[in-house]
Design a protein around this motif. Structure first.
Motif, PDB file in Angstrom:
ATOM      1  N   PHE A   1       0.885  -1.172   0.000  1.00  0.00           N
ATOM      2  CA  PHE A   1       0.000   0.000   0.000  1.00  0.00           C
ATOM      3  C   PHE A   1       0.918   1.216   0.000  1.00  0.00           C
ATOM      4  O   PHE A   1       1.428   1.629   1.047  1.00  0.00           O
ATOM      5  N   HIS A   2       1.164   1.777  -1.191  1.00  0.00           N
ATOM      6  CA  HIS A   2       2.209   2.798  -1.340  1.00  0.00           C
ATOM      7  C   HIS A   2       1.723   4.204  -1.024  1.00  0.00           C
ATOM      8  O   HIS A   2       2.530   5.105  -0.803  1.00  0.00           O
TER       9      HIS A   2
ATOM     10  N   PHE B   1      -9.018   9.598   3.734  1.00  0.00           N
ATOM     11  CA  PHE B   1      -9.277   9.578   2.302  1.00  0.00           C
ATOM     12  C   PHE B   1      -9.272   8.151   1.770  1.00  0.00           C
ATOM     13  O   PHE B   1     -10.326   7.539   1.609  1.00  0.00           O
ATOM     14  N   MET B   2      -8.094   7.586   1.536  1.00  0.00           N
ATOM     15  CA  MET B   2      -8.065   6.259   0.927  1.00  0.00           C
ATOM     16  C   MET B   2      -6.707   5.598   1.076  1.00  0.00           C
ATOM     17  O   MET B   2      -5.706   6.241   1.388  1.00  0.00           O
ATOM     18  N   ALA B   3      -6.709   4.262   0.819  1.00  0.00           N
ATOM     19  CA  ALA B   3      -5.486   3.458   0.785  1.00  0.00           C
ATOM     20  C   ALA B   3      -5.327   2.927  -0.631  1.00  0.00           C
ATOM     21  O   ALA B   3      -6.242   2.294  -1.165  1.00  0.00           O
ATOM     22  N   GLN B   4      -4.182   3.201  -1.251  1.00  0.00           N
ATOM     23  CA  GLN B   4      -3.938   2.804  -2.640  1.00  0.00           C
ATOM     24  C   GLN B   4      -2.883   1.706  -2.701  1.00  0.00           C
ATOM     25  O   GLN B   4      -1.902   1.726  -1.955  1.00  0.00           O
TER      26      GLN B   4
ATOM     27  N   LYS C   1      -6.475   0.093   9.695  1.00  0.00           N
ATOM     28  CA  LYS C   1      -5.199  -0.058  10.413  1.00  0.00           C
ATOM     29  C   LYS C   1      -3.987   0.053   9.485  1.00  0.00           C
ATOM     30  O   LYS C   1      -2.848   0.061   9.958  1.00  0.00           O
ATOM     31  N   ILE C   2      -4.212   0.112   8.170  1.00  0.00           N
ATOM     32  CA  ILE C   2      -3.085   0.170   7.227  1.00  0.00           C
ATOM     33  C   ILE C   2      -2.272   1.445   7.474  1.00  0.00           C
ATOM     34  O   ILE C   2      -2.830   2.522   7.650  1.00  0.00           O
ATOM     35  N   LYS C   3      -0.965   1.277   7.476  1.00  0.00           N
ATOM     36  CA  LYS C   3      -0.048   2.375   7.802  1.00  0.00           C
ATOM     37  C   LYS C   3      -0.159   3.512   6.788  1.00  0.00           C
ATOM     38  O   LYS C   3      -0.144   3.300   5.578  1.00  0.00           O
TER      39      LYS C   3
ATOM     40  N   ASP D   1       8.093   1.794   5.309  1.00  0.00           N
ATOM     41  CA  ASP D   1       7.881   0.432   5.785  1.00  0.00           C
ATOM     42  C   ASP D   1       6.394   0.065   5.658  1.00  0.00           C
ATOM     43  O   ASP D   1       5.720  -0.207   6.656  1.00  0.00           O
ATOM     44  N   PRO D   2       5.857   0.094   4.436  1.00  0.00           N
ATOM     45  CA  PRO D   2       4.409  -0.004   4.240  1.00  0.00           C
ATOM     46  C   PRO D   2       3.830  -1.393   4.512  1.00  0.00           C
ATOM     47  O   PRO D   2       4.538  -2.394   4.470  1.00  0.00           O
ATOM     48  N   ASP D   3       2.522  -1.396   4.778  1.00  0.00           N
ATOM     49  CA  ASP D   3       1.788  -2.658   4.822  1.00  0.00           C
ATOM     50  C   ASP D   3       1.634  -3.165   3.394  1.00  0.00           C
ATOM     51  O   ASP D   3       1.794  -2.411   2.430  1.00  0.00           O
TER      52      ASP D   3
END
Length: 156
Positions: free
Chosen positions: A48-49, A55-58, A133-135, A142-144
């Motif tokens: 997930f960069h 807003f959102m997780a991409q 919970k995604i970083k 150090d992404p999820d």
């Protein structure tokens, strides 16, 4: 809650399991692409960069930078009237409306300004608290990541 196994994605992330209901009624070609990429194992290990609080997780760039796609050609847009509200899954793209390929995002909170400009193709039906919970970060340090993404029909 029963899910149509052929139109359900099971996404195991580093934070836990997320179940996404696919909406071929909204975006049949995008749904087919997501299932194809899941079956190819394309999303396994992808990070997930770009994750923006409120807003959102991409996710979905093989380089982890937002610059890449799959080996398949870009898709023609399938913009629809589905509102971009919490849990909706939609395709990321460049300024070209017909540039969606493999990157997608999951909306944290209402983002109705995206309506009819991005192709919504699914909805998180289980595990939205996992998505929360995604970083965060842009880019994320150090992404999820997606550990694996499969079509439910292939898991059952």
């Amino acid at each position: 809650m029963s899910h149509d196994p052929e139109n359900t994605l099971v996404m195991e992330t580093t934070k836990g399991k997320v179940v996404i209901k696919l909406r071929p009624d909204l975006a049949p070609n995008h749904v087919e692409r997501l299932k194809l990429l899941a079956r190819e194992g394309f999303y396994d290990g992808i990070v997930f960069h770009r994750v923006i609080d409120g807003f959102m997780a991409q996710v979905g760039c093989p380089h982890g930078t937002g610059t890449g796609g799959s080996k398949h050609p870009d898709l023609a847009q399938e913009f629809n009237a589905e509102p971009h509200v919490r849990g909706v899954c939609s395709m990321a793209r460049s300024q070209n409306p017909n540039s969606a390929n493999s990157q997608f995002f999951i909306v944290f909170e209402d983002a109705r300004f995206l309506d009819k400009q991005y192709t919504a193709w699914g909805q998180v039906v289980e595990g939205m608290e996992i998505v929360d919970k995604i970083k965060r970060g842009e880019p994320v340090r150090d992404p999820d990541s997606i550990v694996s993404m499969k079509v439910l029909a292939d898991v059952a």
